[in-house]
Write a protein that holds these residues in place. Structure first.
Motif, PDB file in Angstrom:
ATOM      1  N   SER A   1      58.708  42.693  36.902  1.00 14.39           N
ATOM      2  CA  SER A   1      57.257  42.738  36.747  1.00 14.39           C
ATOM      3  C   SER A   1      56.869  43.230  35.357  1.00 14.39           C
ATOM      4  N   MET A   2      57.610  44.231  34.834  1.00 15.34           N
ATOM      5  CA  MET A   2      57.340  44.741  33.498  1.00 15.34           C
ATOM      6  C   MET A   2      57.560  43.656  32.451  1.00 15.34           C
ATOM      7  N   ALA A   3      58.649  42.892  32.588  1.00 16.51           N
ATOM      8  CA  ALA A   3      58.936  41.816  31.641  1.00 16.51           C
ATOM      9  C   ALA A   3      57.827  40.779  31.651  1.00 16.51           C
ATOM     10  N   GLN A   4      57.359  40.406  32.832  1.00 20.61           N
ATOM     11  CA  GLN A   4      56.295  39.403  32.942  1.00 20.61           C
ATOM     12  C   GLN A   4      55.000  39.903  32.307  1.00 20.61           C
ATOM     13  N   THR A   5      54.700  41.184  32.515  1.00 20.70           N
ATOM     14  CA  THR A   5      53.476  41.748  31.944  1.00 20.70           C
ATOM     15  C   THR A   5      53.544  41.790  30.425  1.00 20.70           C
ATOM     16  N   VAL A   6      54.667  42.256  29.878  1.00 22.66           N
ATOM     17  CA  VAL A   6      54.826  42.336  28.425  1.00 22.66           C
ATOM     18  C   VAL A   6      54.748  40.948  27.801  1.00 22.66           C
ATOM     19  N   GLU A   7      55.373  39.970  28.451  1.00 27.62           N
ATOM     20  CA  GLU A   7      55.359  38.611  27.916  1.00 27.62           C
ATOM     21  C   GLU A   7      53.951  38.035  27.881  1.00 27.62           C
ATOM     22  N   SER A   8      53.182  38.270  28.950  1.00 28.24           N
ATOM     23  CA  SER A   8      51.825  37.728  29.000  1.00 28.24           C
ATOM     24  C   SER A   8      50.882  38.459  28.042  1.00 28.24           C
ATOM     25  N   ASP A   9      51.102  39.757  27.844  1.00 23.83           N
ATOM     26  CA  ASP A   9      50.225  40.538  26.958  1.00 23.83           C
ATOM     27  C   ASP A   9      50.486  40.248  25.485  1.00 23.83           C
ATOM     28  N   PHE A  10      51.741  40.025  25.127  1.00 22.70           N
ATOM     29  CA  PHE A  10      52.093  39.872  23.710  1.00 22.70           C
ATOM     30  C   PHE A  10      52.521  38.447  23.342  1.00 22.70           C
ATOM     31  N   PHE A  11      52.540  37.547  24.317  1.00 23.85           N
ATOM     32  CA  PHE A  11      52.939  36.155  24.074  1.00 23.85           C
ATOM     33  C   PHE A  11      54.332  36.082  23.447  1.00 23.85           C
ATOM     34  N   ILE A  12      55.249  36.802  24.049  1.00 26.73           N
ATOM     35  CA  ILE A  12      56.625  36.837  23.571  1.00 26.73           C
ATOM     36  C   ILE A  12      57.558  36.586  24.746  1.00 26.73           C
ATOM     37  N   LYS A  13      58.830  36.406  24.456  1.00 28.68           N
ATOM     38  CA  LYS A  13      59.867  36.286  25.479  1.00 28.68           C
ATOM     39  C   LYS A  13      60.767  37.493  25.356  1.00 28.68           C
ATOM     40  N   ILE A  14      60.903  38.262  26.450  1.00 30.63           N
ATOM     41  CA  ILE A  14      61.704  39.483  26.414  1.00 30.63           C
ATOM     42  C   ILE A  14      62.772  39.444  27.499  1.00 30.63           C
ATOM     43  N   SER A  15      63.958  39.936  27.166  1.00 30.25           N
ATOM     44  CA  SER A  15      65.071  40.018  28.106  1.00 30.25           C
ATOM     45  C   SER A  15      65.515  41.473  28.213  1.00 30.25           C
ATOM     46  N   PHE A  16      65.989  41.861  29.419  1.00 28.95           N
ATOM     47  CA  PHE A  16      66.446  43.225  29.659  1.00 28.95           C
ATOM     48  C   PHE A  16      67.860  43.214  30.215  1.00 28.95           C
ATOM     49  N   TYR A  17      68.630  44.216  29.839  1.00 31.93           N
ATOM     50  CA  TYR A  17      69.914  44.495  30.487  1.00 31.93           C
ATOM     51  C   TYR A  17      69.817  45.882  31.105  1.00 31.93           C
ATOM     52  N   ILE A  18      69.992  45.956  32.424  1.00 33.25           N
ATOM     53  CA  ILE A  18      69.878  47.225  33.138  1.00 33.25           C
ATOM     54  C   ILE A  18      71.253  47.883  33.176  1.00 33.25           C
ATOM     55  N   GLY A  19      71.425  48.934  32.418  1.00 36.90           N
ATOM     56  CA  GLY A  19      72.723  49.590  32.332  1.00 36.90           C
ATOM     57  C   GLY A  19      73.021  50.449  33.553  1.00 36.90           C
ATOM     58  N   LYS A  20      74.260  50.842  33.678  1.00 40.57           N
ATOM     59  CA  LYS A  20      74.671  51.754  34.740  1.00 40.57           C
ATOM     60  C   LYS A  20      74.374  53.196  34.335  1.00 40.57           C
ATOM     61  N   VAL A  21      74.404  54.088  35.311  1.00 39.12           N
ATOM     62  CA  VAL A  21      74.189  55.505  35.039  1.00 39.12           C
ATOM     63  C   VAL A  21      75.509  56.143  34.652  1.00 39.12           C
ATOM     64  N   TYR A  22      75.545  56.784  33.471  1.00 41.34           N
ATOM     65  CA  TYR A  22      76.774  57.414  32.977  1.00 41.34           C
ATOM     66  C   TYR A  22      76.516  58.877  32.642  1.00 41.34           C
ATOM     67  N   PRO A  23      77.540  59.714  32.750  1.00 41.98           N
ATOM     68  CA  PRO A  23      77.390  61.100  32.295  1.00 41.98           C
ATOM     69  C   PRO A  23      77.333  61.152  30.773  1.00 41.98           C
ATOM     70  N   LEU A  24      76.674  62.160  30.264  1.00 42.33           N
ATOM     71  CA  LEU A  24      76.626  62.357  28.818  1.00 42.33           C
ATOM     72  C   LEU A  24      77.979  62.888  28.361  1.00 42.33           C
ATOM     73  N   SER A  25      78.735  62.039  27.667  1.00 43.41           N
ATOM     74  CA  SER A  25      80.058  62.419  27.180  1.00 43.41           C
ATOM     75  C   SER A  25      80.362  61.595  25.944  1.00 43.41           C
ATOM     76  N   ASN A  26      81.484  61.888  25.317  1.00 41.62           N
ATOM     77  CA  ASN A  26      81.887  61.129  24.133  1.00 41.62           C
ATOM     78  C   ASN A  26      82.231  59.681  24.464  1.00 41.62           C
ATOM     79  N   GLN A  27      82.362  59.361  25.760  1.00 42.92           N
ATOM     80  CA  GLN A  27      82.658  58.009  26.187  1.00 42.92           C
ATOM     81  C   GLN A  27      81.404  57.141  26.281  1.00 42.92           C
ATOM     82  N   LEU A  28      80.244  57.771  26.297  1.00 45.80           N
ATOM     83  CA  LEU A  28      78.998  57.025  26.488  1.00 45.80           C
ATOM     84  C   LEU A  28      78.767  55.945  25.422  1.00 45.80           C
TER      85      LEU A  28
END
Length: 325
Positions: free
Chosen positions: A150-177
């Motif tokens: 829904s957020m992507a659709q709203t942003v696209e209609s408001d700004f006349f752009i095409k936007i893509s998202f990648y939903i990352g996994k939840v990770y602990p804050l570490s040097n591996q992040l």
């Protein structure tokens, strides 16, 4: 030519696009002939070398940034091997990547629009003019996949752009992040390039195709051959099964996407099952069918037709490829 500087200066970085938020510890040089940027740590460049580099390349000057110190620390941590931000040892984070097609974007307006969807403050960092990330602490995570759509659709209609998202996994804050983030960045690039029917990506959505893409050629050919003849003989079955898999075996959604009645959809599925003996009611059958569908979708040109095929069948195979694009 800029690439030749990388082995000469330790910790130098090659950028395919101009960095929006480089570290204060880097000199940024631009090669017009190759349209590439290189960041070189200031600590390893002598005054004489700096003069020479300025003669050979254009140095990119940045005005003092108004970005928050927290965002800058995150940028250097994720992109420049800097120290991690200071949080509690049990802190967990999710990184949502986004990519916007378009030029002349107003970053401040887009940031304001994105932040309006989150219940708590999030950190937004621009990697370059079109690519950025949203950093959420796990206790702040409030948006589901449907809400992100829904957020992507709203942003696209408001700004006349095409936007893509990648939903990352939840990770602990570490040097591996940072390594986890770079891997997810690779998945995102792969998804945008190879999966054209969606603009919302996640690991589970991309990885089956990513795995199929990296299969050895011999095995990939065997997978492709498994069902290619059935699909080439009946483009309608191919397009139906492809949409059925893309919609998670949801008959209602598939029928809606194909503009057909559910009974018509079931007839086509039953026809496929009868011809192949493969059921699509469980994971094993669906995954077995997914692989040849994926390969046939990617195949731009059919160079080998079955011995029993005719010119009509070869033309039909080309039609299948066009349907899959």
């Amino acid at each position: 030519m800029l690439r030749k500087l990388l082995p000469l200066y330790e910790n130098s970085i090659l950028f395919p696009t101009q960095p929006v938020l480089p570290s204060d510890q880097l000199y940024i040089f631009f090669d017009k002939s190759q349209t590439e940027w290189v960041g070189i740590p200031k600590s390893v460049v002598s005054e004489k070398e700096l003069k020479l580099l300025k003669t050979l390349y254009e140095i990119v000057e940045y005005q003092s940034s108004t970005i928050s110190s927290v965002s800058k620390i995150w940028y250097e941590f994720l992109f420049l091997n800097g120290p991690p931000p200071l949080y509690n040892t049990d802190a967990y984070f999710r990184i949502i990547q986004f990519y916007i097609n378009g030029d002349g974007l107003d970053h401040s307006e887009i940031e304001a629009a994105l932040k309006g969807f989150f219940t708590d403050d999030v950190i937004i960092i621009w990697e370059n003019g079109n690519r950025g990330i949203v950093i959420e602490e796990s206790k702040q995570i409030s948006l589901s996949d449907k809400e992100l759509i829904s957020m992507a659709q709203t942003v696209e209609s408001d700004f006349f752009i095409k936007i893509s998202f990648y939903i990352g996994k939840v990770y602990p804050l570490s040097n591996q992040l940072p390594n986890n983030f770079q891997q997810e960045k690779e998945y995102f690039i792969f998804g945008k390039t190879n999966l054209l029917n969606t603009n919302i990506f996640a690991f589970e959505r991309i990885f089956p195709a990513y795995l199929a893409y990296h299969l050895p050629k011999g095995l990939a050919h065997k997978v492709y051959q498994a069902l290619s003849e059935v699909f080439m003989e009946d483009p309608e079955i191919f397009s139906t099964i492809k949409v059925f898999l893309e919609n998670n075996l949801n008959a209602s959604m598939t029928a809606k996407k194909l503009y057909i009645h559910r009974n018509t959809l079931q007839y086509r599925i039953d026809k496929f099952v009868e011809r192949t003996g493969i059921q699509l009611k469980d994971f094993y059958g669906a995954f077995t069918v997914f692989l040849p569908v994926y390969f046939l979708s990617r195949k731009r040109k059919i160079t080998i037709c079955p011995k029993v095929s005719s010119i009509t069948l070869c033309n039909m195979s080309i039609l299948i490829v066009s349907l899959s694009m």
